[in-house]
Design an enzyme around this catalytic site. Structure first.
Site, short mmCIF file in Angstrom:
data_model
loop_
_atom_site.label_atom_id
_atom_site.label_comp_id
_atom_site.label_asym_id
_atom_site.label_seq_id
_atom_site.Cartn_x
_atom_site.Cartn_y
_atom_site.Cartn_z
N TYR A 1 28.21 0.91 -31.67
CA TYR A 1 27.96 1.75 -32.85
C TYR A 1 28.25 3.21 -32.54
O TYR A 1 27.85 3.73 -31.49
CB TYR A 1 26.50 1.63 -33.29
CG TYR A 1 26.15 0.29 -33.88
CD1 TYR A 1 26.79 -0.18 -35.04
CD2 TYR A 1 25.17 -0.51 -33.30
CE1 TYR A 1 26.45 -1.40 -35.59
CE2 TYR A 1 24.83 -1.74 -33.85
CZ TYR A 1 25.49 -2.18 -34.99
OH TYR A 1 25.15 -3.39 -35.53
N LYS B 1 -5.65 -2.93 -20.08
CA LYS B 1 -5.45 -2.71 -21.52
C LYS B 1 -3.96 -2.89 -21.88
O LYS B 1 -3.10 -2.90 -20.97
CB LYS B 1 -5.91 -1.30 -21.89
CG LYS B 1 -5.12 -0.19 -21.20
CD LYS B 1 -5.77 1.18 -21.41
CE LYS B 1 -4.99 2.28 -20.70
NZ LYS B 1 -5.68 3.58 -20.73
C1 LIG Z 1 -5.62 4.10 -19.36
C2 LIG Z 1 -6.82 4.68 -18.73
C3 LIG Z 1 -7.01 4.57 -17.33
C4 LIG Z 1 -5.93 4.06 -16.40
O1 LIG Z 1 -4.98 5.09 -16.21
P1 LIG Z 1 -3.73 4.96 -15.22
O2 LIG Z 1 -3.12 6.31 -15.24
O3 LIG Z 1 -2.84 3.93 -15.84
O4 LIG Z 1 -4.23 4.55 -13.90
C5 LIG Z 1 -8.23 4.99 -16.81
N1 LIG Z 1 -9.19 5.53 -17.60
C6 LIG Z 1 -9.01 5.68 -18.93
C7 LIG Z 1 -10.08 6.31 -19.73
C8 LIG Z 1 -7.82 5.28 -19.53
O5 LIG Z 1 -7.64 5.47 -20.85
#
Ligand SMILES: *Cc1c(COP(=O)(O)O)cnc(C)c1O
Length: 360
Positions: A251, A35
């Protein structure tokens, strides 16, 4: 050389991390969470590479994220799960490309059954995260929908504290999950994210869903896994400058030179994913050693101190590593007071991406 920042991703290092996770959880299946554009690293190239290396289950948050890869994954016999559920998309956004939604509520389960018929879906049981997922009070209603044709092929939950192996909430969540799933009669179960993979075999069930660990950061506060660093985020040195004691940088003039020396300006700033909260807080890696970030990070550039480098002028047009094999993203995240997840997914649109180990 272009003056843009560059992110180089080593696909073989990601594949090696995938292999390590798969070996850790075997005989459970290791899915890949790609994702948010594979945590900022490029979901299309990474997904394709992992598909070639044998991964057959992929998780995205939205249907749109999966679009460029859905057909290839399906052709190879793989599956694509969408974590955010139906999320206001139409059921056809899923069924047209064979995406499997993770249903997060009774409403979603009802809608899927009515509009998608017996097309497969996954079900998320909330066991303590209180973010997404079915509350226990709705279990019986979803089981009734299964009698009417709802086709659930995967049942999952999600840990809140898996990066703390000794936290009693982990066991509690496994117990809640174990008490609830049997009534659904679904053979494929998952609860573990990256850190969960290292909680022992009773957290593995039939599948695990790691994201972070694929991309190098240590997922667990409890043990160090032998993960490779696949990312190299760097920016070109635009200019090397001689500076005098008493002068200030950037800045707000938040850094004052105590001695005469050298600074360099590198071509990446907060618009590129170098958070402003790293101002005066950490270093980059250039010319074989570290160089402190001095003054405030600007939108397009950041100033570093080269006073302790041997031959600062030779570094004009060199590349400075913001994070990579010589400075893990965890180090920068800690200095910034952010999580590695946040730093990786912040890399901005101007950054050029290059892949090592590409198969096509
Ligand atoms: C993002 C997510 C994962 C992966 O988590 P990591 O900590 O990056 O391994 C797994 N399950 C769900 C439901 C998630 O939202």
């Amino acid at each position: 050389m272009l003056s843009r920042p560059r992110l180089t991703i080593d696909l073989d290092a990601i594949a090696a991390n995938y292999r390590l996770l798969q070996e850790t959880v075997s005989p459970a299946e290791c899915a890949a969470v790609i994702k948010a554009d594979a945590y900022g690293m490029g979901a299309e190239a990474i997904g394709r590479h992992l598909l070639f290396k044998g991964c057959r289950a992929f998780f995205f948050a939205h249907p749109g994220e999966a679009a460029p890869l859905a057909a290839e994954i399906a052709e190879a016999g793989g599956r694509v799960f969408i974590l955010n559920g139906l999320g206001g998309y139409t059921v056809r956004d899923f069924t047209d490309s064979g995406l499997i939604p993770v249903l997060n509520s009774l409403d979603e389960a009802w809608l899927w059954m009515n509009e998608a018929g017996d097309k497969p879906a996954a079900l998320h049981l909330d066991t303590g995260m209180n973010r997404l997922g079915l509350p226990a009070i709705d279990d019986a209603a979803v089981q009734a929908l299964q009698q009417q044709g709802l086709n659930l092929v995967h049942i999952m939950s999600h840990f809140a504290c898996s990066e703390e192996p000794a936290n009693p909430r982990n066991r509690e969540q496994i117990e809640r999950f174990t008490a609830r799933y049997p009534a659904f009669g679904i053979a494929e179960r998952s609860i573990s994210n990256s850190a969960g993979c290292f909680l022992g075999s009773d957290a593995h069930f039939e599948m695990v869903r790691p994201g972070l660990a694929l991309y190098g950061p240590q997922p667990s506060l409890g043990n160090r896994a032998d993960l490779k660093i696949p990312y190299l985020f760097e920016a070109p040195v635009l200019q090397v400058r001689r500076v005098q004691a008493g002068e200030t940088v950037g800045y707000g003039a938040t850094h004052v030179f105590k001695t005469d020396g050298w600074s360099a300006t590198i071509g990446a700033g907060y618009a590129d994913g170098v958070p402003r909260c790293l101002s005066n807080r950490t270093h980059v890696f250039v010319g074989g050693k570290t160089a402190p970030i001095i003054g405030r990070v600007s939108m397009d550039s950041t100033v570093i101190d080269l006073t302790l480098h041997e031959n600062p002028q030779s570094l004009a047009h060199a590349r400075a590593q913001i994070y990579g094999p010589d400075i893990p993203v965890e180090t920068q995240a800690e200095a910034a007071g952010l999580s590695p997840y946040e730093l990786l997914t912040r890399i901005g649109g101007r950054t050029e991406r290059a892949f090592k180990g590409r198969l096509d």
